[in-house]
Write a protein that holds these residues in place. Structure first.
Motif, PDB file in Angstrom:
ATOM      1  N   THR A 224       0.848  -1.179   0.000  1.00  0.00           N
ATOM      2  CA  THR A 224       0.000   0.000   0.000  1.00  0.00           C
ATOM      3  C   THR A 224       0.893   1.241   0.000  1.00  0.00           C
ATOM      4  N   VAL A 225       0.265   2.403   0.054  1.00  0.00           N
ATOM      5  CA  VAL A 225       1.020   3.655   0.074  1.00  0.00           C
ATOM      6  C   VAL A 225       0.486   4.530   1.196  1.00  0.00           C
ATOM      7  N   LYS A 226       1.201   5.564   1.515  1.00  0.00           N
ATOM      8  CA  LYS A 226       0.797   6.472   2.579  1.00  0.00           C
ATOM      9  C   LYS A 226      -0.535   7.141   2.238  1.00  0.00           C
ATOM     10  N   GLY A 227      -1.403   7.211   3.235  1.00  0.00           N
ATOM     11  CA  GLY A 227      -2.661   7.914   3.059  1.00  0.00           C
ATOM     12  C   GLY A 227      -3.720   7.169   2.271  1.00  0.00           C
ATOM     13  N   GLU A 228      -3.477   5.907   1.918  1.00  0.00           N
ATOM     14  CA  GLU A 228      -4.415   5.183   1.074  1.00  0.00           C
ATOM     15  C   GLU A 228      -5.556   4.576   1.892  1.00  0.00           C
ATOM     16  N   ASN A 229      -6.752   4.587   1.294  1.00  0.00           N
ATOM     17  CA  ASN A 229      -7.886   3.843   1.843  1.00  0.00           C
ATOM     18  C   ASN A 229      -7.733   2.393   1.395  1.00  0.00           C
ATOM     19  N   PHE A 230      -6.994   1.633   2.177  1.00  0.00           N
ATOM     20  CA  PHE A 230      -6.652   0.262   1.801  1.00  0.00           C
ATOM     21  C   PHE A 230      -7.761  -0.688   2.245  1.00  0.00           C
ATOM     22  N   ALA A 231      -7.926  -1.772   1.505  1.00  0.00           N
ATOM     23  CA  ALA A 231      -8.946  -2.768   1.841  1.00  0.00           C
ATOM     24  C   ALA A 231      -8.436  -4.164   1.519  1.00  0.00           C
ATOM     25  N   TYR A 232      -8.924  -5.132   2.263  1.00  0.00           N
ATOM     26  CA  TYR A 232      -8.682  -6.540   1.959  1.00  0.00           C
ATOM     27  C   TYR A 232      -9.864  -7.341   2.476  1.00  0.00           C
ATOM     28  N   GLN A 233      -9.884  -8.633   2.146  1.00  0.00           N
ATOM     29  CA  GLN A 233     -11.021  -9.485   2.486  1.00  0.00           C
ATOM     30  C   GLN A 233     -10.592 -10.687   3.315  1.00  0.00           C
ATOM     31  N   VAL A 299      -8.516  -0.356   6.061  1.00  0.00           N
ATOM     32  CA  VAL A 299      -7.401   0.238   6.792  1.00  0.00           C
ATOM     33  C   VAL A 299      -7.109   1.588   6.152  1.00  0.00           C
ATOM     34  N   ASN A 300      -7.432   2.659   6.834  1.00  0.00           N
ATOM     35  CA  ASN A 300      -7.152   3.996   6.318  1.00  0.00           C
ATOM     36  C   ASN A 300      -5.749   4.390   6.757  1.00  0.00           C
ATOM     37  N   ILE A 301      -4.782   4.104   5.884  1.00  0.00           N
ATOM     38  CA  ILE A 301      -3.375   4.325   6.209  1.00  0.00           C
ATOM     39  C   ILE A 301      -3.138   5.822   6.435  1.00  0.00           C
ATOM     40  N   PRO A 302      -2.647   6.237   7.607  1.00  0.00           N
ATOM     41  CA  PRO A 302      -2.376   7.664   7.810  1.00  0.00           C
ATOM     42  C   PRO A 302      -1.324   8.178   6.827  1.00  0.00           C
TER      43      PRO A 302
END
Length: 998
Positions: A224-233, A299-302
């Motif tokens: 992922t990258v900084k600040g990304e609205n990351f998701a997984y299942q 996961v909302n990566i800061p």
């Protein structure tokens, strides 16, 4: 012996675990799906002079009962179907078929889901063809001779295009593979399959082959990258029993340096969220044995995260099963996501929008003004509510002139005495003892209050609120203080007769209010729970509800999710409404009938009200803003005189219904060009159904029926093949093969919808939206208006509706159904099935024009009636109808100079221009020393009329007056008239006449 069995079992397990994949290819619409289906197997024969070919196809189909569906074998060279075909075995896992090749060294296509469908329908239903025997008896006998049989090779499986592909998440695992997997994990109640965000878990009743090939994993790893609205299942698969109340718990993620991604930025979309009202909620998830449940983790990566690899875990628990811990390893790069990465929706970065609270604060929206509380009165734009000590309105006042273009100095009373909830027992009506009201909130946008009222038998807790646009909501809790038998509990609304001239709702079209009227509940068939009673410059809409109210479906789908009968008002169908006129009062009696209550029993007599009108009419907007409702060349549109382009779905720049995010680059280029040439652009985007092209379709399907409605399935082939069951098929556009699903009603999709609008304003620069019916509530409408008008954007909203007064729509009136949205609209377009020839002027005024609510409208069906339309300032919309062109009337507007005129309708008692014939009405558009007079007839025959002119009120000296009718193409010839002269008016037609001073 045991060792031999162990090694044999191990060999079998290994073979199962490394099952070979067939190659899957997505084509580019290379064949006609509506005759052959969307899927085919490509097989080849590498030997000449073969009379019989045998093919073993391990297709791993996700559809049920393939034995009941036909398949075609087609020669690839000629595209001709081969008739000598025999299927000797068929299952979801594989198929063995024999066919007669036309030659050796050739490829053949096996189309295995052929169907037929009515391509002309926007609600098609694909019918899969049943197997039929086409082979000859002689050839069928010959396949028993295996000497001349050649094994055909399966080269690949092809889908007609990418969206129709089953690969990889809809290619099923075999029973043997699943049994082996369960055996390898004996002792576990359920299995957990971590999955990345690019491979949405789609199948509810099957495991994908992908998980078998990959094997069980106890760690999820991704980048992922900084600040990304990351998701997984996390795919949950119960193997021994149903799971109850599945929960996901997150640990913090840490890197080797001790830096942390805190657990508070993590959530599970399926169990926690923020609803469309902005309230937090928790949801219980149960999973049946043998099913698969996708749990989407966010996961909302800061943006301040230090690059590196972060590790932690996620724990899956259930009330009736052991916990399972899965490791999580996220590698964060130095790149920074723009706005959470929402510009890359394929990455599921917008799932966090489902929990958005954007524009949720009830801030005042122009042209409305802050609420002002003084003593027990609440003032708002053009209206005032004075509260009684019970908490109900004592007075409701409006301050609009009859012309609806400005405010009056004197109030018009909507009700003649306080609204009351009356309780009647065997001795008569009980008298409430009231403690008075207490204001609990006094904000510019919302005022709230409470009041406690008691009798010897009952307590009534009243919680009321009023918002800046005139919407009022009441929660009325009636509690039995002891066992009691009641003859009735009823709410009486005593309308002032002068403010109840018209009525709309409760099984009545917009019309003059009857002197007496009776109505009963019928929620199974009718979307009716209240009505509007009013005049042009004063009125009140109300709706009766209880604590279990759920917004029903609308627009063709009411019967599939109707209103719930309120247990209080409905009272097992004892309740109803009667309306009686007595002197200067029109009493609306909302009764619930006799009932018994035990001590402690509670009933909710809730209701809502809308005080009309909402604001004065902006006539100048009507004259200057001319919609062009078609995607077209911008120069062509500009040449017509239109000023605003409405871009429908199913067009090159907005192809997919209610999901305008895929062709957004082309849309932005088009809008930029329009802006340079002085035109505005609005797009079709609403809530009711959602395109199957939405990137988040299967993530939202994992939420059960929160976002998509339950239903019988069917519809276009994509829906049947990929969604499967338990949905309602919606609008279909054959040109782009866009197949939509019906939304369930009020849900978190509305949060996404508001965020999406915000993104479109900021990134695509849309000037507003075109709403084709509305399936969201007024809270969402307010949020939409806020984001559309941010930073000076025009935020133009026009609402279209077909006439809802029919069986499928529950016999509701479009105006009554959507009135809660009227405060935020700029124009109405009502609509298909509105009859402009047979309906009365009262119907035009109340159900079509929008005038009693501060709006103006346009006509649609058959191009409308241009003569009658102009009585209300309406034309039809260009270029929607071949039968009518509004440009000749637009030209009259421009030549006369309509900007700045004062509209004085026939409904205004002191209208300066009237006719001597009651069935022929006149509305004027007045300016200094001139007036445009619109005359329209509802008479049964051709008539001659005279204009009755109050010259003083008109401001024109009769001796200097010139009365002419300009020539208007397809409308009227040029004519001149003398004062008092007979003017011929044809049946159903009229005139546009200009009176001006020399």
């Amino acid at each position: 012996m045991k060792q031999i069995l162990f090694w044999l079992l191990l060999i079998v397990c290994c073979n199962v675990a490394v099952a070979q994949e067939i190659k899957y290819i997505s084509k580019n619409n290379n064949w006609d799906p509506d005759s052959l289906g969307n899927h085919r197997v490509v097989i080849s024969i590498n030997h000449s002079d073969i009379k019989i070919a045998r093919a073993l196809i391990e297709w791993r189909r996700n559809d049920q009962h393939p034995e009941n569906k036909d398949l075609f074998v087609v020669d690839s060279a000629t595209n001709k179907r081969i008739s000598n075909v025999s299927v000797t075995s068929i299952s979801r896992e594989s198929c063995t078929l024999y066919f007669e090749p036309v030659s050796g060294d050739q490829k053949y296509f096996v189309y295995y889901l052929p169907y037929k469908v009515d391509r002309k329908s926007n609600y098609p239903n694909a019918k899969y063809l049943k197997p039929e025997q086409t082979a000859s008896d002689d050839w069928l006998q010959s396949i028993n001779n295996t000497i001349n049989v050649e094994n055909a090779k399966v080269d690949c499986i092809e889908s007609i295009n990418a969206i129709n592909s089953f690969y990889p998440m809809e290619v099923i695992a075999t029973k043997a593979e699943i049994d082996n997997l369960i055996h390898q994990n004996a002792g576990r109640s359920y299995l957990v399959f971590p999955e990345d965000r690019l491979h949405s878990i789609r199948m509810k009743h099957d495991l994908p082959q992908r998980w078998i090939i990959r094997g069980m994993r106890n760690v999820f790893a991704d980048k992922t990258v900084k600040g990304e609205n990351f998701a997984y299942q996390l795919g949950i698969f119960p193997v021994t029993k149903d799971l109850k109340d599945v929960k996901i718990t997150f640990s913090a993620l840490k890197n080797k340096s001790g830096k942390v991604i805190a657990a508070k930025v993590m959530s599970c979309l399926n169990t926690n969220g923020v609803d469309f009202r902005g309230d937090d909620f928790n949801h219980s998830v149960d999973v049946a044995k043998g099913d698969v449940q996708a749990m989407w983790c966010l996961v909302n990566i800061p943006s301040t995260t230090i690059a590196g690899t972060y590790e932690g875990s996620v724990t899956i628990s259930a009330k009736n099963a052991e916990n399972t811990k899965i490791g999580v390893r996220l590698t964060v790069s130095n790149a920074i996501a723009v706005k959470g990465g929402v510009n890359e929706p394929r990455e599921q970065t917008r799932l966090t929008w489902l929990n958005s609270t954007i524009a949720q604060k009830n801030e005042v929206i122009k042209p409305y003004i802050p609420l002002l509380v003084k003593d027990n009165s609440i003032a708002l734009l053009g209206r005032k509510v004075i509260l009684d000590k019970t908490g109900f309105p004592k007075n409701i006042e409006t301050y609009f002139t009859p012309e609806m273009t400005s405010f009056a100095t004197e109030a018009k009373q909507v009700i003649s005495s306080p609204i009351e909830l009356k309780v009647e027992n065997g001795s008569g009506v009980e008298q409430w003892q009231s403690k008075g009201i207490t204001f609990t909130e006094t904000q510019p946008g919302t005022v709230k209050w409470t009041a406690i009222n008691t009798t010897a038998d009952l307590q009534m807790d009243v919680s009321g609120s009023l918002e800046f646009d005139g919407f009022s909501s009441y929660t009325v809790k009636v509690t039995a203080l002891q066992d009691v038998n009641l003859n009735d509990i009823r709410m009486e609304i005593p309308f002032n007769k002068d403010a109840a001239k018209y009525m709309m709702g409760l099984n009545l079209k917009g019309e003059k209010r009857p002197d007496h009227y009776e109505w009963k509940w019928d929620v199974a068939h009718k979307s009716q729970d209240g009505a509007w009673l009013g005049d042009v410059n004063a009125g009140l809409q109300y709706s009766l509800r209880d604590e279990n109210y759920v917004r029903p479906l609308n627009t063709n789908f009411y019967l599939q999710k109707p209103l719930l009968l309120p247990s209080s008002w409905g009272n097992d169908n004892k309740g109803g409404i009667n309306i009686t006129e007595n002197g200067s009062t029109v009493l609306v009696n909302n009764y619930s009938g006799s009932r018994s209550m035990k001590k402690g029993d509670v009933l909710y007599y809730n209701f809502t009200m809308l005080i009309t009108p909402f604001h004065p009419i902006n006539t100048d907007f009507q004259w200057a803003t001319r919609f062009y409702h078609k995607y077209d060349n911008i120069d062509t549109i500009k040449a017509t005189g239109a000023t605003v382009i409405n871009i429908h779905h199913g067009t090159p720049i907005n192809p997919y219904i209610n999901y305008p995010f895929i062709a957004h680059d082309a849309m932005k280029a088009y809008i930029d060009e329009a802006h340079k040439k002085g035109l505005k652009v609005k797009i079709y985007n609403t809530v009711r159904e959602l395109s199957n092209s939405a990137y988040e379709t299967f993530a939202m399907r994992s939420l059960g029926h929160e976002i998509y409605s339950t239903g019988k399935g069917g519809g276009y082939s994509w829906l049947q093949e990929h969604v499967g069951d338990d949905y309602i098929a919606a609008w279909y556009v054959p040109e782009v093969r866009d197949a939509a699903l019906i939304n369930s009603g009020m849900s978190r999709w509305h949060n996404y919808y508001v965020e999406g609008m915000n993104w479109l304003v900021q990134n695509v620069c849309i000037d507003g939206i075109y709403l084709d019916d509305v399936a969201f509530d007024r809270t969402t409408m307010k949020r939409i208006k806020r984001v559309l008008t941010q930073d000076g954007h025009p935020g133009i909203i026009d609402l279209h509706s077909a006439n809802q007064y029919n069986k499928s729509d529950g016999f509701n009136n479009s105006g009554n159904l959507y009135m809660e949205h009227f405060p935020y609209l700029n124009r109405l377009w009502f609509g298909e099935y509105f009859d402009y020839e047979k309906n009365s002027p009262d119907f035009f005024l109340t159900e079509v024009s929008g005038i009693p609510f501060g709006l103006m409208g346009e006509m649609l069906q058959g191009g409308g009636n241009p003569y009658r339309g102009m009585i209300y300032g309406m034309t039809n919309r260009m270029p929607w109808s071949d039968n009518a062109d509004p440009r000749p009337i637009w030209k009259v507007w421009d030549d006369f100079g309509m900007k700045g005129t004062k509209m004085i309708g026939y409904w205004v008692e002191n209208n300066p221009v009237k006719t001597n014939t009651p069935e022929v009405l006149a509305t004027i558009y007045k300016k200094d020393k001139a007036a445009l007079v619109s005359v329209a007839s509802w008479a049964n025959d051709d008539v001659n009329i005279k204009l009755l002119i109050d010259w003083k009120a008109l401001g024109i000296a009769p001796s200097k007056a010139i009365i002419t009718a300009p020539a208007i193409k397809n409308f009227q010839p040029a004519a001149s008239f003398n004062n008092g002269q007979d003017i011929p008016v044809q049946k159903g037609k009229g005139w546009l006449i200009i009176i001006r001073e020399k």
